[in-house]
Design a protein around this motif. Structure first.
Motif, mmCIF file in Angstrom:
data_model
loop_
_atom_site.group_PDB
_atom_site.id
_atom_site.type_symbol
_atom_site.label_atom_id
_atom_site.label_comp_id
_atom_site.label_asym_id
_atom_site.label_seq_id
_atom_site.Cartn_x
_atom_site.Cartn_y
_atom_site.Cartn_z
ATOM 1 N N ASN A 1 0.810 -1.216 0.000
ATOM 2 C CA ASN A 1 0.000 0.000 0.000
ATOM 3 C C ASN A 1 0.844 1.268 0.000
ATOM 4 N N ALA A 2 2.141 1.136 -0.236
ATOM 5 C CA ALA A 2 3.017 2.307 -0.154
ATOM 6 C C ALA A 2 2.843 3.261 -1.333
ATOM 7 N N HIS A 3 2.443 2.756 -2.487
ATOM 8 C CA HIS A 3 2.383 3.620 -3.676
ATOM 9 C C HIS A 3 1.468 4.826 -3.464
ATOM 10 N N GLN A 4 0.267 4.580 -2.918
ATOM 11 C CA GLN A 4 -0.647 5.711 -2.770
ATOM 12 C C GLN A 4 -0.175 6.693 -1.702
ATOM 13 N N VAL A 5 0.562 6.203 -0.717
ATOM 14 C CA VAL A 5 1.112 7.093 0.302
ATOM 15 C C VAL A 5 2.208 7.967 -0.314
ATOM 16 N N GLU A 6 3.088 7.356 -1.084
ATOM 17 C CA GLU A 6 4.135 8.118 -1.774
ATOM 18 C C GLU A 6 3.523 9.108 -2.765
ATOM 19 N N SER A 7 2.498 8.671 -3.482
ATOM 20 C CA SER A 7 1.891 9.496 -4.529
ATOM 21 C C SER A 7 1.177 10.715 -3.971
ATOM 22 N N LEU A 8 0.673 10.612 -2.751
ATOM 23 C CA LEU A 8 -0.094 11.707 -2.164
ATOM 24 C C LEU A 8 0.732 12.986 -2.037
ATOM 25 N N VAL A 9 2.047 12.844 -2.049
ATOM 26 C CA VAL A 9 2.905 14.022 -1.964
ATOM 27 C C VAL A 9 2.655 14.962 -3.147
ATOM 28 N N ALA A 10 2.345 14.411 -4.305
ATOM 29 C CA ALA A 10 2.034 15.263 -5.460
ATOM 30 C C ALA A 10 0.828 16.150 -5.163
ATOM 31 N N ASN A 11 -0.168 15.608 -4.476
ATOM 32 C CA ASN A 11 -1.333 16.399 -4.102
ATOM 33 C C ASN A 11 -0.972 17.473 -3.076
ATOM 34 N N LEU A 12 -0.126 17.114 -2.120
ATOM 35 C CA LEU A 12 0.278 18.085 -1.109
ATOM 36 C C LEU A 12 1.084 19.230 -1.717
ATOM 37 N N ILE A 13 1.894 18.923 -2.722
ATOM 38 C CA ILE A 13 2.634 19.987 -3.411
ATOM 39 C C ILE A 13 1.656 20.964 -4.060
ATOM 40 N N SER A 14 0.593 20.440 -4.654
ATOM 41 C CA SER A 14 -0.428 21.308 -5.253
ATOM 42 C C SER A 14 -1.124 22.151 -4.186
ATOM 43 N N VAL A 15 -1.430 21.538 -3.037
ATOM 44 C CA VAL A 15 -2.034 22.273 -1.919
ATOM 45 C C VAL A 15 -1.110 23.412 -1.480
ATOM 46 N N ASN A 16 0.159 23.088 -1.317
ATOM 47 C CA ASN A 16 1.115 24.084 -0.834
ATOM 48 C C ASN A 16 1.254 25.264 -1.797
ATOM 49 N N ARG A 17 1.288 24.954 -3.078
ATOM 50 C CA ARG A 17 1.427 26.022 -4.069
ATOM 51 C C ARG A 17 0.184 26.898 -4.114
#
Length: 239
Positions: A210-226
Motif C-alpha cells: 500500500n506504499a504507492h498511494q502514500v508516496e503518490s499523495l505528496v504530489a497532491n500536497l505539493i499542489s495544496v502548498n502552491r
C-alpha cells in the motif's frame, strides 16, 4: 453451564489485544540518514537529533556529510553512506528518486539485518506541476524491499515539509506520519521514532503493497502548498 466470549471450556483465556499506542523505547537507537545532506534528510536529522536521538548523516561525499553535520550541530555526525549504514540501528533512506536504486544496490551488505525506513517519493514534474510515478516494483518502498532482501524495510516520513523540518523557530510539527511495513514490531519502532518529534504521531497504515498511494499523495500536497502558500501535513482522525 455457560461460557463467555469466544473461550471454550478448558481453554486458556484469550489474551487482551495489544494497545496500538504501546510503543517501544527507541531513545537509545542510532539513526542514520542516507541522503542527509539534502533538504528532507537534513530536516529529519535535525528534528530527531533535537529530540535527543543519536544521528549520523550519510552522503556519497564524506566531506559534504561532515560539513552538514557540523552546521546542524546537536551531536550529529557525518560519514559516507556505507559507514553511516554500518553504524546505525535504523537507516532512513532520503535520497533523490533517480538515485534510489543505485544507492541501495551499493549498500546491500551494510544494510543486512538493519531496519530501513524508506521515505522516497517517486515524482515527476512538468508544466502542470508534480505527478506520481509508478515504479516497476509498485513503489519506492517495494523497490527497496526487492533490492534489500536481508533488511527489514518499512516506509514512513513521506509527507513532511522540508521547510518546517529545518526551521529552528518551529517548536512542533503538527502532523501524522503514515507508517507501512510487513512486521508490526518494526513499524512500532518507526512509529515511536516519529513520536519523538514534538507534534508528530506515527500511525500504522498497512503493508508495503500500500506504499504507492502514500508516496503518490505528496504530489497532491505539493499542489495544496502552491495554491495556499502553505506547508501542509496530514492528520488521521478518530484514532
Amino acid at each position: 453451564m455457560t461460557t463467555s466470549g469466544t473461550d471454550t471450556p478448558g481453554s486458556a483465556p484469550k489474551a487482551p489485544a495489544k494497545d496500538p499506542w504501546d510503543l517501544p523505547d527507541v531513545s537509545g537507537l542510532v539513526v542514520g540518514v542516507l541522503g542527509g545532506t539534502g533538504d528532507q534528510g537534513r530536516g529529519l536529522a535535525y528534528r530527531l537529533a533535537r529530540a535527543g536521538q543519536k544521528v549520523i548523516i550519510g552522503s556519497r561525499s564524506v566531506e559534504r556529510a561532515e560539513a552538514a553535520a557540523q552546521e546542524l550541530g546537536l551531536g550529529i555526525e557525518g560519514a559516507d553512506n556505507a559507514e553511516c549504514a554500518r553504524r546505525s540501528d535504523v537507516v532512513i533512506v532520503a535520497v533523490p528518486w533517480d538515485g534510489h536504486a543505485k544507492t541501495l544496490e551499493t549498500l546491500q551488505k551494510e544494510l543486512v539485518g538493519k531496519l530501513v525506513v524508506d521515505c522516497v517519493n517517486p515524482l515527476g514534474f512538468d508544466k502542470k506541476g508534480a505527478y506520481a510515478l509508478k515504479p516497476e516494483e509498485g513503489s519506492a518502498a517495494e523497490q527497496a524491499a526487492v533490492l534489500l532482501p536481508d533488511s527489514r524495510v518499512t516506509a514512513a516520513f513521506h509527507h513532511l515539509s522540508a521547510v518546517l523540518l529545518q526551521d529552528e523557530s518551529v517548536e512542533e510539527i503538527d502532523t501524522d506520519v503514515m507508517v507501512l511495513g510487513e512486521v508490526r514490531a518494526d513499524t512500532d519502532i518507526v512509529q515511536a521514532l516519529a513520536a519523538r518529534i514534538p507534534g508528530m504521531r506515527g500511525v500504522f497504515a498497512g503493508r508495503l503493497r500500500n506504499a504507492h498511494q502514500v508516496e503518490s499523495l505528496v504530489a497532491n500536497l505539493i499542489s495544496v502548498n502552491r495554491r495556499y502558500k502553505a506547508h501542509a501535513g496530514l492528520r488521521v482522525t478518530d484514532v
